[in-house]
Design a protein around this motif. Structure first.
Motif, mmCIF file in Angstrom:
data_model
loop_
_atom_site.group_PDB
_atom_site.id
_atom_site.type_symbol
_atom_site.label_atom_id
_atom_site.label_comp_id
_atom_site.label_asym_id
_atom_site.label_seq_id
_atom_site.Cartn_x
_atom_site.Cartn_y
_atom_site.Cartn_z
ATOM 1 N N GLU A 118 -19.754 -39.327 50.625
ATOM 2 C CA GLU A 118 -18.695 -39.286 48.613
ATOM 3 C C GLU A 118 -17.478 -39.726 49.058
ATOM 4 O O GLU A 118 -16.844 -40.026 48.329
ATOM 5 N N GLN A 119 -17.115 -38.611 50.329
ATOM 6 C CA GLN A 119 -15.316 -39.245 50.405
ATOM 7 C C GLN A 119 -15.568 -40.958 50.539
ATOM 8 O O GLN A 119 -14.018 -40.882 50.007
ATOM 9 N N HIS A 120 -16.713 -41.499 50.968
ATOM 10 C CA HIS A 120 -16.417 -42.665 51.930
ATOM 11 C C HIS A 120 -15.960 -43.311 50.300
ATOM 12 O O HIS A 120 -15.227 -44.387 49.584
ATOM 13 N N ARG A 121 -16.990 -42.708 49.178
ATOM 14 C CA ARG A 121 -17.310 -43.680 48.126
ATOM 15 C C ARG A 121 -15.893 -43.723 46.807
ATOM 16 O O ARG A 121 -15.606 -44.382 46.507
ATOM 17 N N HIS A 122 -14.624 -42.338 47.159
ATOM 18 C CA HIS A 122 -14.003 -41.260 46.675
ATOM 19 C C HIS A 122 -12.540 -42.821 47.372
ATOM 20 O O HIS A 122 -11.978 -42.667 46.452
ATOM 21 N N ALA A 123 -12.861 -42.413 48.584
ATOM 22 C CA ALA A 123 -11.604 -43.653 49.264
ATOM 23 C C ALA A 123 -11.979 -45.072 48.747
ATOM 24 O O ALA A 123 -11.083 -45.930 48.754
ATOM 25 N N ALA A 124 -13.180 -45.072 48.680
ATOM 26 C CA ALA A 124 -13.346 -47.239 48.461
ATOM 27 C C ALA A 124 -12.836 -47.043 47.008
ATOM 28 O O ALA A 124 -12.152 -48.528 47.011
#
Length: 326
Positions: free
Chosen positions: A316-322
């Protein structure tokens, strides 16, 4: 150095929970310590809470534990505490009053610990019959588990006190260690099948209610019946009624079976999400080595459950960062 406190110096106070532990383990017997050992080695942040009331405290030694056969029971726990210390596991001496949903572990002194998962390994207590001498001799020459203690009294004159329906099986089993075993039914009603099996097995049967245990020089000498007869014996066995210390699990609403024991799957997972239980609190038959194994199985499952959550959070954090870089 192991951090052992009564909870008063913990940073996590009621109304001021400023840290979250991966796992709080309640109970520091074989199950709890072995679970903490594996979780510590997995680099999880673990706290073990120890009320200091082990079930096997009256027993001088334990048996049937590979590489530890004959070790004093207290020594096993000392070794376990030293081992978990090597992996940064925190040990707190104190009592847990309840665990609220959200994994808030509330201790008797007001300390509150916040956990992501909890493991309850609080064991059980042995409810003993109200016969004079029983409590005084318990764990000495009045014993429970033949697999744990019968070898040490092999070939001696033994008695089985009929204070529990399991006494007949216990007497039949003890015949493997001695050819002089007497079953004293006390108030237990025996069936015709019971009597036939006892006779076929070469066991003696002596009817009559038990008055008290005869002790001299801090040693069991015999069993006196209500009519004055004394049966000379050097050791005796009884089957106590096991009462699980499961109030924490009951408060959380964990499912129980028809016999009143909390149910778990093979890993110790209860019906309440994030709550595991291991050892005698859910299985009265477990010896120390089996309880330790249950703790190990629970630790693997808890770590996997935490891993799944960690991965979901990372994704989830990776998707938000992307998304933020687009």
């Amino acid at each position: 150095m192991i951090e052992t406190t009564n909870g008063k110096n913990s940073r996590a106070r009621h109304g001021d929970v400023d840290e979250v532990h991966d796992v709080v383990v309640v109970g520091a017997g074989a199950a709890g310590l072995n679970a903490a050992l594996l979780l510590g080695r997995a680099r999880r942040k673990v706290v073990v809470i120890d009320a200091g009331e082990p079930r096997d405290a009256p027993a001088a030694h334990m048996h049937g534990f590979l590489s530890r056969d004959g070790l004093p029971t207290a020594t096993l726990l000392e070794l376990g505490r030293a081992e978990i210390d090597r992996y940064g596991v925190q040990l707190i001496h104190g009592r847990v009053e309840r665990i609220d949903h959200g994994y808030y572990v509330r201790m008797a002194d007001g300390t509150v610990l916040k956990a992501r998962r909890v493991l309850i390994a609080t064991g059980l207590r042995d409810e003993l019959p109200d016969i004079p001498g029983v409590r005084e001799r318990w764990g000495k020459d009045l014993l429970h588990c033949p697999y744990c203690h019968a070898h040490e009294v092999r070939d001696q004159p033994l008695a089985v006190l009929g204070t529990h329906p399991g006494a007949v099986h216990q007497a039949l089993l003890l015949r493997q260690w001695s050819d002089d075993v007497v079953l004293l039914p006390h108030t237990l009603e025996l069936t015709a099948q019971d009597r036939e099996q006892l006779e076929a097995r070469g066991l003696h049967l002596l009817e009559g209610e038990i008055k008290h245990l005869v002790v001299d020089g801090d040693r069991l000498r015999g069993i006196e019946l209500a009519d004055g007869r004394v049966v000379p014996r050097t050791a005796a066995f009884l089957f106590p009624r096991p009462v699980p210390h499961d109030a924490l699990l009951t408060h959380l609403g964990c499912d129980k079976d028809d016999a009143g024991w909390v149910t778990t799957d093979r890993t110790g997972r209860t019906s309440v999400a994030g709550v595991w239980a291991a050892g005698n609190v859910v299985d009265p038959r477990d010896q120390a080595i089996a309880a330790a194994g249950m703790g190990s199985a629970a630790a693997f499952a808890i770590n996997t459950d935490l891993l799944d959550e960690d991965v979901d959070r990372a994704v989830e954090q990776h998707r938000h960062a992307a998304a933020a870089t687009r």
